[in-house]
Motif scaffolding. Structure first.
Motif, PDB file in Angstrom:
ATOM      1  N   ARG A 197       1.872  -5.776   6.875  1.00 61.15           N
ATOM      2  CA  ARG A 197       2.324  -7.160   6.714  1.00 61.15           C
ATOM      3  C   ARG A 197       1.389  -7.980   6.253  1.00 61.15           C
ATOM      4  N   ASP A 198       1.701  -8.823   5.375  1.00 69.28           N
ATOM      5  CA  ASP A 198       0.725  -9.857   4.604  1.00 69.28           C
ATOM      6  C   ASP A 198      -0.568  -9.156   4.319  1.00 69.28           C
ATOM      7  N   GLU A 242      10.000  -6.742   9.745  1.00 68.61           N
ATOM      8  CA  GLU A 242       9.243  -7.764   9.070  1.00 68.61           C
ATOM      9  C   GLU A 242       8.115  -7.378   8.471  1.00 68.61           C
ATOM     10  N   ASP A 244       6.111  -5.531   5.249  1.00 67.76           N
ATOM     11  CA  ASP A 244       6.172  -5.186   3.794  1.00 67.76           C
ATOM     12  C   ASP A 244       6.231  -3.528   3.443  1.00 67.76           C
ATOM     13  N   GLU A 245       5.387  -3.092   4.075  1.00 67.97           N
ATOM     14  CA  GLU A 245       5.232  -1.538   3.764  1.00 67.97           C
ATOM     15  C   GLU A 245       5.284  -0.794   5.117  1.00 67.97           C
ATOM     16  N   HIS A 264      16.794  -2.359   6.620  1.00 66.68           N
ATOM     17  CA  HIS A 264      15.750  -3.043   5.848  1.00 66.68           C
ATOM     18  C   HIS A 264      14.991  -2.127   5.035  1.00 66.68           C
ATOM     19  N   TYR A 266      11.985  -0.965   2.037  1.00 64.60           N
ATOM     20  CA  TYR A 266      10.814  -1.337   1.507  1.00 64.60           C
ATOM     21  C   TYR A 266      10.521  -0.744   0.074  1.00 64.60           C
ATOM     22  N   GLN A 267       9.497  -1.253  -0.499  1.00 68.12           N
ATOM     23  CA  GLN A 267       8.738  -0.633  -1.657  1.00 68.12           C
ATOM     24  C   GLN A 267       7.783   0.431  -1.163  1.00 68.12           C
ATOM     25  N   GLY A 269       4.310   1.007  -1.226  1.00 66.27           N
ATOM     26  CA  GLY A 269       3.290  -0.162  -1.541  1.00 66.27           C
ATOM     27  C   GLY A 269       2.195   0.338  -1.840  1.00 66.27           C
TER      28      GLY A 269
END
Length: 288
Positions: A197-198, A242, A244-245, A264, A266-267, A269
């Motif tokens: 995340r981030d 939440e 990103d990956e 949810h 996801y790509q 990543g």
């Protein structure tokens, strides 16, 4: 039942060219489930972290009150001898195992002086580089040490994993994201889990409800060498919603990106891609 092909088995101090019978009907391990195993991999002519896997199966045996009978270094030598049955381009699942043969007067406590041992080598391809999976929640949880042998890689733990997988597959998902006894994320039904995340990388802290795997530790080490810290901490399901990956790590496939958790998405990543590269690069330098 085998899941691969071309099986050889070390049993009673020699290699057998087959999936041989190793337990009797009255063996403690057959009817009371006192068995442990570990899994290592041979691929691209290498056996990454093989010694660590052999050391862990001996630790698992002790946790189940089974006396290990083969030193880890000797086990490594036996396995390397057995791998001569395969070619350098073959991918092999390496499975050393122990089980109790006799019990005490109650039949419940294993006899510490009667231990079965075998090694099964089974040709199983590595997952394709672009393989991925999806995750869903399950009502089944990871146990704690007070009610199960979570400090061992024990066969008796795996029916719980099977319940998790059966439940989520019925809903069209590939794997389960599993809670610990406190309701926080522990791992998946089959492997440890990481999230990003981030730009920060996280994994559930090892709290005694799941095995913090050898491959998990190797990825954390490789990331540290690459200048990336992994935060080991309590993580909730909301954290994964939440993220990103997300990706899984384990011996069978080493790293598996996750493309969905429930609804949810996801790509696949950059961290998972980079981590896979780093693992294969590191494995090429490990002792063959």
């Amino acid at each position: 039942m085998s899941i691969g092909s071309n099986i050889v088995t070390w049993f009673e101090n020699r290699w057998h060219r087959d999936d041989v019978a190793i337990m009797r009907a009255a063996d403690h391990g057959s009817w009371l489930g006192t068995s442990v195993f570990d899994g290592a991999r041979f691929f691209a002519g290498r056996t990454p972290d093989l010694l660590a896997h052999c050391e862990r199966v001996n630790h698992s045996a002790r946790a189940l009150m089974i006396t290990p009978t083969v030193e880890a270094a000797e086990m490594v030598d036996i396995i390397r001898d057995g791998l001569r049955h395969y070619g350098p381009d073959d991918a092999v699942y390496i499975r050393p195992m122990y089980w109790a043969i006799h019990g005490d007067a109650t039949a419940i406590v294993p006899d510490a002086d009667a231990t079965g041992f075998a090694i099964c080598l089974e040709q199983i391809p590595m997952a394709p580089a672009d393989a991925s999976t999806t995750l869903a929640r399950t009502r089944f949880r990871r146990p704690v040490l007070e009610d199960n042998v979570v400090n061992a890689k024990a066969g008796c733990l795996y029916p719980n994993n099977a319940r998790m997988l059966t439940e989520v597959r019925a809903r069209g998902f590939g794997n389960a994201l599993v809670a610990d006894a406190m309701g926080n994320v522990a791992e998946s039904a089959t492997a440890n889990v990481f999230m990003v995340r981030d730009g920060e990388i996280f994994t559930p802290i090892a709290n005694g409800t799941f095995l913090a795997g050898i491959t998990r530790a190797r990825h954390i080490s490789n990331l540290a060498a690459d200048g990336s810290e992994v935060h080991q901490q309590v993580l909730t399901f909301a954290d994964f919603e939440e993220a990103d990956e997300v990706f899984l790590t384990g011996n069978m496939s080493k790293i598996t990106p996750v493309t969905a958790f429930e609804d949810h998405r996801y790509q696949i990543g950059p961290v998972a891609r980079r981590l896979r590269e780093m693992y294969w690069d590191w494995a090429a330098t490990d002792t063959p």
